[in-house]
Motif scaffolding. Sequence first.
Motif, short mmCIF file in Angstrom:
data_model
loop_
_atom_site.label_atom_id
_atom_site.label_comp_id
_atom_site.label_asym_id
_atom_site.label_seq_id
_atom_site.Cartn_x
_atom_site.Cartn_y
_atom_site.Cartn_z
N ALA A 298 0.81 -1.22 0.00
CA ALA A 298 0.00 0.00 0.00
C ALA A 298 0.85 1.27 0.00
N LEU A 299 2.17 1.13 0.15
CA LEU A 299 3.05 2.30 0.24
C LEU A 299 3.77 2.60 -1.06
N LEU A 300 3.73 1.67 -1.99
CA LEU A 300 4.39 1.88 -3.28
C LEU A 300 3.58 2.87 -4.12
N PRO A 301 4.21 3.53 -5.09
CA PRO A 301 3.52 4.54 -5.88
C PRO A 301 2.27 3.99 -6.56
N LYS A 302 1.15 4.65 -6.31
CA LYS A 302 -0.11 4.20 -6.91
C LYS A 302 -0.11 4.36 -8.42
N SER A 303 0.74 5.26 -8.91
CA SER A 303 0.86 5.42 -10.36
C SER A 303 1.37 4.14 -11.01
N LEU B 47 5.84 -5.72 -8.95
CA LEU B 47 6.76 -5.17 -9.94
C LEU B 47 7.15 -3.73 -9.62
N CYS B 48 6.52 -3.16 -8.61
CA CYS B 48 6.63 -1.71 -8.40
C CYS B 48 7.77 -1.28 -7.49
#
Length: 383
Positions: A232-237, A246-247
Amino acid sequence: MDRFTAALILLSWLSFVTMNAQVPDYIQNFTLLESAVAKGAVCLDGSPPAYAYVEGYGSGSSNWIVYMEGGGWCESLMDCINRSKKYHGSSKYENDTNFVGILDSDSQLNQYFYNWNKVFIHYCDGSVYMSDIKKVDPSNNLTFRGARIYHAMMEEMLHKGMGNAHNAILSGGSAGGLSTILHCDRFRYLFPNTTRVKCISDSGFFIHGEGALANKSGPHFAHVIETHELGALLPKSCTSKRDPNLCLFPEYLIEDVSTPLFLVETAFDSFQIKYSFKPKSIQWGLCELSLEQCNSQQIRIIEEFRPIVLKTLMKLDKSCSRGVFVDSCYLHGHIARRSTWTRSPLVRNTTMEQAIADWYFDRSPFQEIDNNASPQVCPHSDP
């Protein structure tokens, strides 16, 4: 002369030598950010985060470089427990660091940034400065708070006057280089629009790739994301368009970074080749440390990595604000070493230092890749 008198003379001499020993000016002491503990911004073992700072002066007094240290990551609970007992999981084990390369205060060795305010953030969370798990498991007492460390450090630097900067750079190497990409736009938001803010990622372009490489590199970051609860902390983009696992790979992140970003890389990254690319059946041994120690089979594997790097870089959009310097050194990490910063191989007849400075000060863009198809021996020792 009796033995007692001789011993006193020897002790006096040793005391004199110790008191008058010159500490190299590039060695800077860490400061423990004790105030961060109340905010829960602590290392894996619960110790305070740490940083080293050199105040700028003269023409550099209103310019800032923040460098985020690298050092891999921990992929499992046991991995993080082991890490918490060492330098990269705690602030208990070292009290100083080297300010060299882009952090050097010697104008002969760092002509463009020598007198800037310079900050070195100690890496002790194992999550590329991204984790923020509120609860602490009493069975292991680990704290996963990398994001809080980042924010606490930024607050500390703003308190020191960073918000009034005319020029500012966020940088880092390896895991710190990846974190630079992840935090680049957040860093930009700390400043008014009149500040020139750019980011420099050094050896942080960890590749997902395809086939066998993806089968090895993919699980690495998937385990990091799971262990540190980063989903939930990785870029939502990124997570809104693809598998969140993969983010953490820059090839899926960079297209959404709006702040100018410079990538310093090598086509023969020694860390990635050993840990994510070489077949498990191949013993690496001393080849990890020195290209001269690699046999013909290992050299062939190293050379096979270059086309994957180039193919991945070519997939990125050709943003005019993005700089690229890719050399052919067999190493991992460039800009925070005195040797590679001052004696880097030329790419298109330009040194790394010059390429970064020209790009940063808007004198010219730089997006060049060395055309040498074989790995090169490059200096990589620190002072």
